[in-house]
Write a protein that holds these residues in place. Structure first.
Motif, PDB file in Angstrom:
ATOM      1  N   LYS F  41       4.477 -87.684  43.187  1.00 36.45           N
ATOM      2  CA  LYS F  41       4.526 -86.874  44.402  1.00 36.45           C
ATOM      3  C   LYS F  41       5.802 -87.120  45.196  1.00 36.45           C
ATOM      4  O   LYS F  41       6.501 -86.190  45.593  1.00 36.45           O
ATOM      5  CB  LYS F  41       3.309 -87.195  45.277  1.00 36.45           C
ATOM      6  CG  LYS F  41       1.986 -86.979  44.583  1.00 36.45           C
ATOM      7  CD  LYS F  41       0.807 -87.355  45.455  1.00 36.45           C
ATOM      8  CE  LYS F  41       0.728 -88.837  45.751  1.00 36.45           C
ATOM      9  NZ  LYS F  41       0.625 -89.717  44.571  1.00 36.45           N
ATOM     10  N   THR F  42       6.106 -88.402  45.410  1.00 35.92           N
ATOM     11  CA  THR F  42       7.311 -88.726  46.171  1.00 35.92           C
ATOM     12  C   THR F  42       8.544 -88.133  45.492  1.00 35.92           C
ATOM     13  O   THR F  42       9.404 -87.535  46.151  1.00 35.92           O
ATOM     14  CB  THR F  42       7.458 -90.254  46.286  1.00 35.92           C
ATOM     15  OG1 THR F  42       6.304 -90.772  46.931  1.00 35.92           O
ATOM     16  CG2 THR F  42       8.698 -90.631  47.060  1.00 35.92           C
ATOM     17  N   THR F  43       8.616 -88.279  44.194  1.00 37.51           N
ATOM     18  CA  THR F  43       9.765 -87.751  43.453  1.00 37.51           C
ATOM     19  C   THR F  43       9.891 -86.244  43.651  1.00 37.51           C
ATOM     20  O   THR F  43      10.986 -85.730  43.909  1.00 37.51           O
ATOM     21  CB  THR F  43       9.586 -88.068  41.955  1.00 37.51           C
ATOM     22  OG1 THR F  43       9.164 -89.424  41.830  1.00 37.51           O
ATOM     23  CG2 THR F  43      10.858 -87.845  41.199  1.00 37.51           C
ATOM     24  N   GLY F  70       9.598 -89.078  55.033  1.00 38.98           N
ATOM     25  CA  GLY F  70       9.280 -89.900  53.870  1.00 38.98           C
ATOM     26  C   GLY F  70       8.457 -91.120  54.224  1.00 38.98           C
ATOM     27  O   GLY F  70       7.805 -91.163  55.269  1.00 38.98           O
ATOM     28  N   HIS F  71       8.527 -92.115  53.330  1.00 38.58           N
ATOM     29  CA  HIS F  71       7.738 -93.317  53.581  1.00 38.58           C
ATOM     30  C   HIS F  71       8.246 -94.058  54.807  1.00 38.58           C
ATOM     31  O   HIS F  71       7.486 -94.710  55.502  1.00 38.58           O
ATOM     32  CB  HIS F  71       7.781 -94.243  52.360  1.00 38.58           C
ATOM     33  CG  HIS F  71       6.935 -93.764  51.216  1.00 38.58           C
ATOM     34  ND1 HIS F  71       5.586 -93.537  51.346  1.00 38.58           N
ATOM     35  CD2 HIS F  71       7.226 -93.466  49.935  1.00 38.58           C
ATOM     36  CE1 HIS F  71       5.098 -93.124  50.190  1.00 38.58           C
ATOM     37  NE2 HIS F  71       6.071 -93.057  49.311  1.00 38.58           N
ATOM     38  N   SER F  72       9.557 -93.983  55.090  1.00 34.55           N
ATOM     39  CA  SER F  72      10.029 -94.625  56.321  1.00 34.55           C
ATOM     40  C   SER F  72      10.465 -93.567  57.325  1.00 34.55           C
ATOM     41  O   SER F  72      10.783 -92.436  56.969  1.00 34.55           O
ATOM     42  CB  SER F  72      11.153 -95.605  56.022  1.00 34.55           C
ATOM     43  OG  SER F  72      11.936 -95.165  54.948  1.00 34.55           O
ATOM     44  N   ASP F 141       5.552 -86.894  53.143  1.00 37.14           N
ATOM     45  CA  ASP F 141       5.038 -87.814  52.135  1.00 37.14           C
ATOM     46  C   ASP F 141       4.091 -88.805  52.798  1.00 37.14           C
ATOM     47  O   ASP F 141       4.519 -89.661  53.570  1.00 37.14           O
ATOM     48  CB  ASP F 141       6.223 -88.542  51.498  1.00 37.14           C
ATOM     49  CG  ASP F 141       5.860 -89.170  50.173  1.00 37.14           C
ATOM     50  OD1 ASP F 141       4.680 -89.078  49.792  1.00 37.14           O
ATOM     51  OD2 ASP F 141       6.742 -89.749  49.532  1.00 37.14           O
ATOM     52  N   GLU F 142       2.823 -88.701  52.518  1.00 33.73           N
ATOM     53  CA  GLU F 142       1.798 -89.569  53.111  1.00 33.73           C
ATOM     54  C   GLU F 142       1.992 -89.756  54.613  1.00 33.73           C
ATOM     55  O   GLU F 142       2.183 -90.873  55.088  1.00 33.73           O
ATOM     56  CB  GLU F 142       1.791 -90.929  52.418  1.00 33.73           C
ATOM     57  CG  GLU F 142       1.564 -90.778  50.930  1.00 33.73           C
ATOM     58  CD  GLU F 142       1.206 -92.097  50.265  1.00 33.73           C
ATOM     59  OE1 GLU F 142       0.363 -92.810  50.824  1.00 33.73           O
ATOM     60  OE2 GLU F 142       1.750 -92.366  49.200  1.00 33.73           O
ATOM     61  N   PRO F 143       1.901 -88.686  55.347  1.00 35.61           N
ATOM     62  CA  PRO F 143       2.177 -88.783  56.784  1.00 35.61           C
ATOM     63  C   PRO F 143       1.148 -89.599  57.549  1.00 35.61           C
ATOM     64  O   PRO F 143       1.455 -90.111  58.625  1.00 35.61           O
ATOM     65  CB  PRO F 143       2.152 -87.324  57.245  1.00 35.61           C
ATOM     66  CG  PRO F 143       1.323 -86.612  56.236  1.00 35.61           C
ATOM     67  CD  PRO F 143       1.563 -87.319  54.943  1.00 35.61           C
TER      68      PRO F 143
HETATM   69 MG   LIG Z   1       4.873 -91.971  46.965  1.00 36.22          MG
END
Ligand SMILES: [Mg+2]
Ligand code: HEM
Ligand SMILES: Nc1ncnc2c1ncn2[C@@H]1O[C@H](COP(=O)(O)OP(=O)(O)OP(=O)(O)O)[C@@H](O)[C@H]1O
Ligand SMILES: Nc1ncnc2c1ncn2[C@@H]1O[C@H](COP(=O)(O)OP(=O)(O)OP(=O)(O)O)[C@@H](O)[C@H]1O
Ligand SMILES: [Mg+2]
Lengths: 255, 205, 218, 52, 218, 205
Positions: F41-43, F70-72, F141-143
């Motif tokens: 998913k992230t990609t 994103g993640h950060s 991404d995974e908010p």
């Molecule tokens: Mg991910």
């Protein structure tokens, strides 16, 4: 000043340590500060005017002796300020009195300015006396190192946000730094023998400078001491107020 | 060994966050910490793990008993999964990392560098680390962040196994873990505004 | 203890782990000096021992940056602090790993770089000996600086500022020994002093470093 | 009034000038920061009193 | 664009932001040199222009570390790359902010440090002039190095390694100008070359930096 | 402006991860990406945001349209909440940050340095950033990592508002957001092992 009104008085130590309470300290400093400012102003003005206008020229150094009235007191205060910071740091580490940590923080910039004055006046004096602005004489060199320690100490205070963490870390730095400052002094002595004046304020009369220079010099030293005390007291008060504002704000933010 | 907390008050940035907390955690017991964002869960867990001193109150039975897992996993991206785990096992004086690998089905990733794992895979590795500490009390801060449903179930199983073996667990989380566990909501323990005792800012208030 | 040492060494040797970078920096500083001061070889040979010591010191300093900061960022230090290993021991081991990966290569490379700067022949032994005695102190003192600034993001430069004055005594005695050696003078006193500093620092500094680190982890 | 400083006039005068300037700067900055801190504290105090 | 510049300057001036640290490092390197090479003032004054240029270069180099790495770590660069601002412009602005917070203070401090090293009197003007012309090139080239190594954890030392050779031409002409100035020789050619390098680098480097950064963000 | 993906293949570390992806995202539409840890998913999201090139396939309508999270979070710990938001608003040519502050109830934290926020508070600030971009397509991404239940609801509301205003959203997540949205499970698109076309390693195979 509404500091005292809304503060309850839980178990507080009495005697000397009671002034470790910020509020009580503010009260005290508020009372004695005017006296310190006054004494500093009077003795500085008297001492410097006396030294500048009413002392004769030295037969060897000419009018440059007049620089001594700035150079020696500032050099003394530069060293003593660090010493005071060391003591304050120890008190913070051992007894955790906030005023002590903040006093150390407040003293550092004063110490830097004193160091700068000593360095500058020394350099200006060195030009006619030794023919150079700067020489890597042990005394001068160790002074320069002291300057670096001051810079590092202040930079560390500035870099860390949490005041207690900063107080702890700067205290450790001050302790370690003092050991290394002494070590450097010996190292530098070993490295280069110097040009600089020996101790001339010693009580040994043979070594001493003539009275005409000596008395105004003492007045100037007193002036610098009072100036230092006044500045440090005042700045400590400032730091305390900032901390208190911060604390109140944090409390507010949580509502 | 029971972890007992009595009348604890914890602070962050000099501000008291939670006060009057008392609870105990017996072997075989799990306790889920709940509370909205900013309630002070992280602060509490770090205090219990010994990373910061409490403002006041007592913590008994924590010394050398706690394995802590925080928001970050302490993984080295240039070490492989096995190497990461072996390192922590050695530090905690343990030998066998195979059960930890199995518990979070990391077999297929064993020789991959930790830096090339996806967010959830990294987290699984971080959780596997708890198994190689050999410590009885697990203190975990949002362990299931980034985990998918299967991995959450795996995690619940690992915790269950730890409890059965006489361990205990204290877990802060926002989601439902499907664990049989007591629940502790920290919201009511929010430090009162005029609380003064011991806070480092207290002297200035 | 062993686990930590092997891990640190392993990380240093892996790609991006920074082994050899200190060395490369040392090389480059030494190479840049002639560009700065001009290619006069008599002048270069006079300043060679000092410049080599300075270069080694700077290379050491720059690599301190990654001594603790990486472990801090990814949470390893938190976990180490809650592990059975005393923090003092952990920091001593980290200092040792730093010395093995940075100090030791510098010592070994110094003679080669000495050639570039026309270091006089009798100087080589003394240069190596003084670096061998002095670099451990640099690593240990550096660990203290790293522990002080570990909470500060990219504290690298701040750390340099704090650490450099602490390096002064080591530099003075070390460079003095190398310089005296290069001109054929007696080096006993400076080497003894250097050894004394190193021994004292190894014995005491880890406690200061651990204290600072504990405060930062708080 | 002005003493004769001879050939060292530059040195002596600049030493005095710069030192006094530095001291003045230090004092002024100290006082200004002190005032600002006082004001900031007062503002926070009155606000927090209003809000109870 | 303005937003980025003000933010960078603001961050630099905030606690821990690193303003003044380059300066402090410059000061410390200059102070350490005499400890290394000995207190002989005639010798010091001969190497002074070169050492000062080297010190400024190293101070500049060390502060590059935080130019992009911080923004990388917290994800700002990802977000900036997806923003309407072209990456070339963003990087030029970051280089400008770096020069304002690091290069400019170095230029201003150099004469004071010249005193410590007994720089000959005619040398001051030329030293300042050459630094003023040369330091912008250092910032811009440094940005390229930072963009190249931004993906590497604690790439500081690796970056130094990549950037130092790129700094050589600037250093050669800059130090040459300062040295000739100090000994009363003609400086026109070296200064012209220096200005040429700076102009060229400002015009071209941002494209290389942006390309490198794009690859790293991938 | 509709985002259209045709026969996309994405890779990470030179290895193809997902292939044969085709979908489109119209204004007003939300699409939830699902898939176990490591599915890719992230990609995929980073590729759509333009942070890495696709191996093959087409992406239309993404240019300058996408706001990525994103993640950060890209927060500066030494800037206050307001300063952080203002900076991003300026970069994206917007002015008003008040709605963003309100949407994630950050009013009380406005003047706090971002570094002193709790994990969930930081995340809320990171999400508020999306509102000041003014971009129509949100790619997240995974908010909801670290968010409590209330904050997740706030987030769902913000997304809903964005959709009503003609925006679109593409969200990778492991939890249920209670959004009316299409679901796309990426698991079936997992790249076959022998897929070669276009991978950077391909030349050596
Ligand atoms: Mg991910
Ligand atoms: C940059 C140059 C100089 C520096 C950093 C410097 C520093 C110092 C220091 C640290 C002290 C010691 C204060 C104390 O511990 O009591 C001192 C004292 C003194 N300096 Fe300098 N000095 C410099 C140049 C000079 C020059 C050029 C002269 C005159 C030729 C001079 C004359 C004196 C005298 C007469 C004392 C008093 C000695 C005593 O009472 O101990 N200094 N200076
Ligand atoms: N350098 C690499 N070499 C091989 N595989 C890699 C490399 N980097 C990443 N991968 C793999 O690519 C896959 C996709 O990772 P990605 O981060 O896109 O997953 P994700 O769906 O976001 O997972 P999560 O839900 O855990 O965040 C993972 O299985 C990961 O292990
Ligand atoms: N330096 C500081 N000054 C004032 N308040 C602070 C400071 N640092 C943290 N806080 C506050 O302390 C509170 C507790 O934070 P903590 O990280 O423990 O919360 P949490 O329960 O873990 O939240 P989350 O679920 O979001 O992770 C938060 O409200 C935070 O804003
Ligand atoms: Mg938390």
């Amino acid at each position: 000043m509404s500091l005292t009104e809304d503060t309850p008085t839980p178990k507080r130590p009495s005697g000397f340590w009671s002034y470790a309470n910020p509020v009580k300290f503010l009260g005290l400093s508020e009372r004695i500060l005017p006296a310190f400012w006054g004494l500093a102003a009077v003795s500085l003005i008297v001492g410097l005017i006396w030294g500048f206008f009413f002392t004769p020229d030295d037969f060897r150094q000419g009018s440059t002796v007049k620089i001594i009235y700035l150079h020696v007191p500032s050099a003394l205060m530069a060293i003593n300020a660090w010493f005071m910071m060391l003591v304050a740091s120890l008190i913070w580490i051992v007894r955790r009195h906030h005023v002590s940590a903040l006093a150390a923080k407040a003293a550092a910039p004063v110490g830097v300015v004193m160091t700068l004055i000593a360095l500058f006046t020394g350099a200006v004096w060195g030009q006619p006396m030794w023919g150079t602005w700067w020489a890597w004489d042990p005394r001068l060199t160790s002074f320069l190192i002291l300057f670096l320690f001051y810079l590092g100490y202040i930079a560390l205070w500035e870099a860390i946000e949490d005041p207690d963490t900063a107080a702890d870390l700067t205290s450790v730095l001050c302790l370690v730094g003092s050991v290394f400052a002494v070590l450097s002094r010996y190292a530098v002595n070993f490295w280069n023998q110097g040009l600089h004046q020996g101790a001339s304020l010693s009580l040994d009369k043979e070594e001493n400078v003539a009275d005409v220079f000596y008395i105004p010099l003492l007045v100037c030293i007193a002036g610098f001491v009072f100036l230092f005390l006044a500045l440090v007291l005042y700045r400590t008060g400032t730091e305390i107020r900032l901390r208190r504002a911060r604390a109140l704000q944090a409390r507010e933010a949580r509502t | 060994m029971t972890l007992t907390i009595r009348d604890l008050c914890v602070a962050r940035g000099g501000v008291p966050i939670l006060e009057g907390l008392s609870f105990s955690l017996a072997p075989g017991q799990a306790l889920i910490l709940r509370g909205p964002n900013g309630a002070g869960k992280t602060t509490l867990l770090r205090t219990l793990a010994g990373l910061q001193p409490p403002l006041s109150g007592q913590i008994d039975g924590a010394e050398e008993q706690i394995a802590y897992s925080g928001h970050s996993d302490g993984l080295k991206s240039m070490l492989s999964v096995t190497e990461n785990l072996t390192f922590w096992a050695d530090v905690f004086g343990q030998r066998d990392i195979a059960p930890a690998i199995a518990a979070f089905s990391l077999e297929g990733l064993k020789d991959r560098l930790a830096g090339t794992l996806s967010a959830g895979q990294k987290r699984r590795l971080g959780l596997a680390r708890m198994l190689v500490t050999g410590r009885p009390i697990w203190v975990m801060d949002e362990p299931t962040v980034s985990l998918d449903v299967d991995a959450v179930a795996q995690f619940a199983k690992a915790v269950q196994g730890h409890l059965h073996a006489g361990g205990a667990a204290l877990i802060a989380t926002h989601i439902d873990l499907h664990l049989e566990a007591d629940m502790l909501d920290v919201t009511p323990y929010r430090a009162a505004l005029d609380l003064r005792a011991g806070a480092s800012d207290e002297a200035f208030l | 203890m062993r686990a930590l040492l092997t891990r640190d060494l392993m990380l240093a040797f892996r790609a991006g782990g920074g082994f050899g970078l200190g060395l490369a920096f040392f090389l480059i500083v030494t190479v840049l000096v002639p560009f700065g001061v001009g290619p006069n070889s008599e002048l270069l040979s006079r300043i060679a021992p000092g410049i080599l010591w300075l270069g080694a010191l700077l290379a050491c300093l720059l690599s301190l940056d990654r001594l603790l900061a990486l472990d801090w960022e990814d949470g390893t230090l938190d976990l180490l602090a809650t592990s059975p290993l005393p923090l003092e021991a952990a920091l001593s081991i980290k200092a040792l790993a730093h010395w093995i990966t940075t100090g030791l290569p510098l010592v070994l490379a110094a003679p080669v770089l000495g050639i570039l700067l026309n270091l006089p022949t009798p100087g080589y032994t003394w240069l190596v000996l003084s670096l061998l005695l002095g670099t451990p102190a640099l690593s240990v003192i550096g660990t203290f600086g790293a522990a002080l600034t570990v909470g500060v993001k990219r504290g690298g430069l701040l750390m340099s500022l704090l650490v450099l004055p602490l390096y002064v005594p080591t530099l003075i005695f070390g460079a003095e020994a190398a310089r005296r050696g290069a001109t054929g003078m007696d080096t006993t006193t400076s080497l003894l002093m250097l050894a004394g500093i190193t021994a004292g620092v190894i014995a005491i500094m880890p406690f200061a470093s651990a204290a600072a680190l504990r405060v930062n982890l708080r | 009034m002005m003493p004769d400083l001879g050939k060292y006039a530059d040195a002596v005068l600049s030493a005095y000038g710069v030192s006094i300037l530095l001291i003045m700067l230090l004092v002024i900055i100290t006082l200004r920061k002190g005032r600002a801190a006082r004001a900031a504290l007062e503002a926070v105090e009155t606000r927090s009193k209003k809000n109870g």
